[in-house]
Design an enzyme around this catalytic site. Structure first.
Site, short mmCIF file in Angstrom:
data_model
loop_
_atom_site.label_atom_id
_atom_site.label_comp_id
_atom_site.label_asym_id
_atom_site.label_seq_id
_atom_site.Cartn_x
_atom_site.Cartn_y
_atom_site.Cartn_z
N ASN A 9 0.88 -1.16 0.00
CA ASN A 9 0.00 0.00 0.00
C ASN A 9 0.92 1.22 0.00
OD1 ASN A 9 -1.64 2.17 0.52
ND2 ASN A 9 -2.72 1.24 2.23
N ARG A 11 0.49 4.20 0.35
CA ARG A 11 0.16 5.26 1.32
C ARG A 11 0.61 4.90 2.73
NH1 ARG A 11 -5.77 7.00 0.96
NH2 ARG A 11 -4.94 8.63 2.28
N CYS A 12 1.10 3.68 2.92
CA CYS A 12 1.50 3.21 4.25
C CYS A 12 3.01 3.34 4.43
CB CYS A 12 1.08 1.75 4.40
SG CYS A 12 1.74 0.93 5.85
N SER A 13 3.43 4.00 5.49
CA SER A 13 4.87 4.22 5.72
C SER A 13 5.62 2.91 5.93
CB SER A 13 5.09 5.17 6.89
OG SER A 13 4.59 4.60 8.08
N ARG A 16 6.04 1.30 2.52
CA ARG A 16 7.09 1.99 1.74
C ARG A 16 8.47 1.65 2.28
NH1 ARG A 16 3.58 6.34 2.51
NH2 ARG A 16 5.09 7.36 3.87
#
Length: 119
Positions: A9, A11-13, A16
């Site tokens: 995802n 948008r997920c730190s 990433r």
């Protein structure tokens, strides 16, 4: 060498960070944005076995849909929980890295490096 896949995802730190960690170790994982292309219930069942986890352990219990669907009901079967995750992929904890016959949850991101020990 088997293909490395990450259920990601962007948008997920943590997701990433896990992707970045894999890339920093010279890996070029296949990226599956599981919110856009959710896994089937049978794919989830297979991944849960690889993770040695029960469905409830892989669920994001803080998501609104978790409460809306009453997924906190302890009487729900593993099959029902897995179905709910397949139908509502936002419920799936992330990121998940798959390699060969194994899988790891990237929480913390360094967990996924265990998949590659001894390579």
């Amino acid at each position: 060498m088997s293909e490395v896949t990450i259920w990601h995802n962007p948008r997920c730190s943590k997701s990433r960070a896990t992707l970045s960690l894999l890339e920093s170790h010279g890996l070029d994982p296949k990226i599956v944005e599981y919110l856009k292309t959710p896994p089937s219930a049978s794919e989830l069942t297979s991944v849960l076995k690889k993770l040695h986890m029960k469905p409830r352990e892989l669920m994001r219990k803080g998501e609104a849909v978790y409460k809306e669907l009453g997924l906190d009901d302890e009487a729900l079967s593993d099959a029902k929980l897995t179905e709910a995750m397949a139908e509502n992929p936002v419920l799936i904890e992330r990121p998940i890295v798959l390699y060969a016959a194994r899988a790891a949850l990237g929480r913390p991101p360094e967990n996924v490096l265990d998949l590659f020990t001894g390579l």
